[in-house]
Design a protein around this motif. Structure first.
Motif, mmCIF file in Angstrom:
data_model
loop_
_atom_site.group_PDB
_atom_site.id
_atom_site.type_symbol
_atom_site.label_atom_id
_atom_site.label_comp_id
_atom_site.label_asym_id
_atom_site.label_seq_id
_atom_site.Cartn_x
_atom_site.Cartn_y
_atom_site.Cartn_z
ATOM 1 N N ALA A 123 0.830 -1.203 0.000
ATOM 2 C CA ALA A 123 0.000 0.000 0.000
ATOM 3 C C ALA A 123 0.869 1.259 0.000
ATOM 4 O O ALA A 123 1.961 1.286 0.593
ATOM 5 C CB ALA A 123 -0.927 -0.006 1.213
ATOM 6 N N GLU A 124 0.384 2.287 -0.667
ATOM 7 C CA GLU A 124 1.096 3.562 -0.680
ATOM 8 C C GLU A 124 1.055 4.197 0.716
ATOM 9 O O GLU A 124 0.160 3.920 1.520
ATOM 10 C CB GLU A 124 0.471 4.511 -1.703
ATOM 11 C CG GLU A 124 0.591 4.038 -3.148
ATOM 12 C CD GLU A 124 0.005 5.031 -4.129
ATOM 13 O OE1 GLU A 124 -0.463 6.096 -3.663
ATOM 14 O OE2 GLU A 124 0.007 4.747 -5.328
ATOM 15 N N VAL A 125 2.003 5.047 0.969
ATOM 16 C CA VAL A 125 2.088 5.710 2.266
ATOM 17 C C VAL A 125 1.444 7.094 2.172
ATOM 18 O O VAL A 125 1.826 7.913 1.332
ATOM 19 C CB VAL A 125 3.553 5.838 2.728
ATOM 20 C CG1 VAL A 125 3.628 6.605 4.050
ATOM 21 C CG2 VAL A 125 4.182 4.463 2.869
ATOM 22 N N ASP A 126 0.428 7.309 3.012
ATOM 23 C CA ASP A 126 -0.145 8.638 3.166
ATOM 24 C C ASP A 126 0.705 9.350 4.212
ATOM 25 O O ASP A 126 0.513 9.185 5.418
ATOM 26 C CB ASP A 126 -1.599 8.535 3.628
ATOM 27 C CG ASP A 126 -2.284 9.886 3.750
ATOM 28 O OD1 ASP A 126 -1.572 10.905 3.843
ATOM 29 O OD2 ASP A 126 -3.531 9.922 3.773
ATOM 30 N N TRP A 129 -0.965 11.477 7.174
ATOM 31 C CA TRP A 129 -1.768 10.654 8.083
ATOM 32 C C TRP A 129 -0.899 9.622 8.792
ATOM 33 O O TRP A 129 -1.040 9.404 10.000
ATOM 34 C CB TRP A 129 -2.876 9.940 7.308
ATOM 35 C CG TRP A 129 -3.692 9.027 8.171
ATOM 36 C CD1 TRP A 129 -4.755 9.368 8.959
ATOM 37 C CD2 TRP A 129 -3.494 7.616 8.341
ATOM 38 N NE1 TRP A 129 -5.223 8.256 9.620
ATOM 39 C CE2 TRP A 129 -4.484 7.172 9.260
ATOM 40 C CE3 TRP A 129 -2.591 6.693 7.818
ATOM 41 C CZ2 TRP A 129 -4.581 5.834 9.653
ATOM 42 C CZ3 TRP A 129 -2.689 5.362 8.220
ATOM 43 C CH2 TRP A 129 -3.670 4.951 9.122
ATOM 44 N N ALA A 130 -0.018 8.959 8.071
ATOM 45 C CA ALA A 130 0.802 7.906 8.658
ATOM 46 C C ALA A 130 1.687 8.446 9.774
ATOM 47 O O ALA A 130 1.772 7.860 10.858
ATOM 48 C CB ALA A 130 1.655 7.253 7.570
ATOM 49 N N CYS A 157 2.726 2.857 9.936
ATOM 50 C CA CYS A 157 1.432 3.112 9.299
ATOM 51 C C CYS A 157 1.668 3.475 7.834
ATOM 52 O O CYS A 157 2.702 4.052 7.480
ATOM 53 C CB CYS A 157 0.691 4.238 10.026
ATOM 54 S SG CYS A 157 0.385 3.909 11.779
ATOM 55 N N ARG A 158 0.681 3.156 7.005
ATOM 56 C CA ARG A 158 0.846 3.433 5.577
ATOM 57 C C ARG A 158 -0.365 4.207 5.040
ATOM 58 O O ARG A 158 -0.516 5.381 5.321
ATOM 59 C CB ARG A 158 1.079 2.133 4.803
ATOM 60 C CG ARG A 158 2.364 1.398 5.280
ATOM 61 C CD ARG A 158 2.679 0.186 4.436
ATOM 62 N NE ARG A 158 3.175 0.545 3.107
ATOM 63 C CZ ARG A 158 4.460 0.845 2.852
ATOM 64 N NH1 ARG A 158 5.362 0.827 3.820
ATOM 65 N NH2 ARG A 158 4.836 1.144 1.624
ATOM 66 N N GLN A 159 -1.264 3.561 4.308
ATOM 67 C CA GLN A 159 -2.392 4.255 3.686
ATOM 68 C C GLN A 159 -3.576 4.405 4.638
ATOM 69 O O GLN A 159 -4.031 5.509 4.917
ATOM 70 C CB GLN A 159 -2.828 3.511 2.432
ATOM 71 C CG GLN A 159 -3.992 4.147 1.687
ATOM 72 C CD GLN A 159 -3.679 5.557 1.227
ATOM 73 O OE1 GLN A 159 -4.466 6.463 1.482
ATOM 74 N NE2 GLN A 159 -2.546 5.757 0.558
ATOM 75 N N ASP A 160 -4.088 3.305 5.142
ATOM 76 C CA ASP A 160 -5.196 3.366 6.100
ATOM 77 C C ASP A 160 -5.059 2.268 7.153
ATOM 78 O O ASP A 160 -6.039 1.816 7.726
ATOM 79 C CB ASP A 160 -6.548 3.234 5.388
ATOM 80 C CG ASP A 160 -6.721 1.887 4.703
ATOM 81 O OD1 ASP A 160 -5.719 1.148 4.604
ATOM 82 O OD2 ASP A 160 -7.841 1.567 4.281
ATOM 83 N N SER A 211 -6.291 -2.523 9.647
ATOM 84 C CA SER A 211 -6.575 -2.001 8.301
ATOM 85 C C SER A 211 -7.938 -1.332 8.318
ATOM 86 O O SER A 211 -8.789 -1.631 9.157
ATOM 87 C CB SER A 211 -6.551 -3.129 7.263
ATOM 88 O OG SER A 211 -7.495 -4.137 7.588
ATOM 89 N N LYS A 215 -9.674 8.097 8.889
ATOM 90 C CA LYS A 215 -8.739 9.145 8.476
ATOM 91 C C LYS A 215 -9.478 10.476 8.515
ATOM 92 O O LYS A 215 -10.255 10.793 7.618
ATOM 93 C CB LYS A 215 -8.197 8.860 7.089
ATOM 94 C CG LYS A 215 -7.465 7.516 6.983
ATOM 95 C CD LYS A 215 -7.028 7.219 5.553
ATOM 96 C CE LYS A 215 -5.961 8.157 5.089
ATOM 97 N NZ LYS A 215 -5.415 7.793 3.761
#
Length: 216
Positions: A123-126, A129-130, A157-160, A211, A215
């Motif tokens: 997953a992409e990293v936000d 938020w992360a 932490c990553r995307q959600d 998961s 957010k």
């Protein structure tokens, strides 16, 4: 002589009474004879309250009980979760991502868990938020007394979602961690906790993956 006087007195009284009656009846007779309307007092109106209507309600049949479908993750005793295959890609993934002391436990994870872990890592990293969520989790670990028996090695932490692992000094500490993390839950949050404590011991490794976190 006295008889004559009494007769004369009675006659005079009779004449007077007759004259009075004639005078009292004369206006009414005159009005009737002349064709003029006779005044009759108007009737006093009376308010009548209507009776309330009777409403008949047909009895309704009891509402049918709606079964709300529940979706549950497979239990750890389910064969689908117990199945684990030796995968060179997974071995390389574990060796790259996790410390050596955890690798043996991670290699034995069910295939379903492996897939979720790999999906988390892809997953992409936000970034905003992360970073903020990682800091909040770290603050919980420091400030909450019921988490003092956890030695957390990593919070990522990553995307959600977030991945947390480390060492538990007390089995009850994992329940406390799960309760504290509920403040980050949304309606779609899925929590997976793997307690790797060996039977008969208090000290053991743990792995947690969240998961679908909120957010906002």
């Amino acid at each position: 002589m006295q008889g004559i006087l009494r007769f004369s007195g009675s006659l005079l009284v009779g004449i007077a009474v007759g004259y009075g009656l004639a005078q009292w009846q004369q206006p009414a007779l005159s009005a009737a004879d002349s064709g003029q309307p006779i005044s009759v007092p108007a009737p006093v109106p009376v308010n009548v309250m209507p009776l309330p209507e009777t409403v008949t309600v047909a009895p309704q049949s009891p509402a049918e009980t709606k079964q709300v479908p529940t979706v549950q993750s497979p239990a750890l005793s389910d064969p689908a979760w117990q199945q684990s295959t030796l995968d060179e890609n997974w071995l390389a993934f574990v060796e790259q991502q996790y410390p050596k002391r955890l690798q043996q436990d991670l290699l034995a994870f069910p295939d379903a868990v492996k897939q979720q872990m790999q999906a988390f890592q892809r997953a992409e990293v936000d970034a905003d938020w992360a970073q903020a969520t990682e800091q909040q989790v770290q603050d919980l670990l420091i400030t909450q007394q019921d988490l003092k028996f956890l030695q957390v090695e990593r919070v990522q932490c990553r995307q959600d979602g977030c991945e947390i692992y480390g060492t538990s000094l007390n089995p009850a500490a994992l329940d406390a961690l799960n309760r504290q993390l509920r403040r980050f839950h949304s309606n779609d949050t899925h929590t997976m906790i793997m307690d790797l404590t060996k039977p008969g011991t208090e000290l053991g490794n743990f792995y947690l993956l969240l998961s679908g976190m909120k957010k906002d």
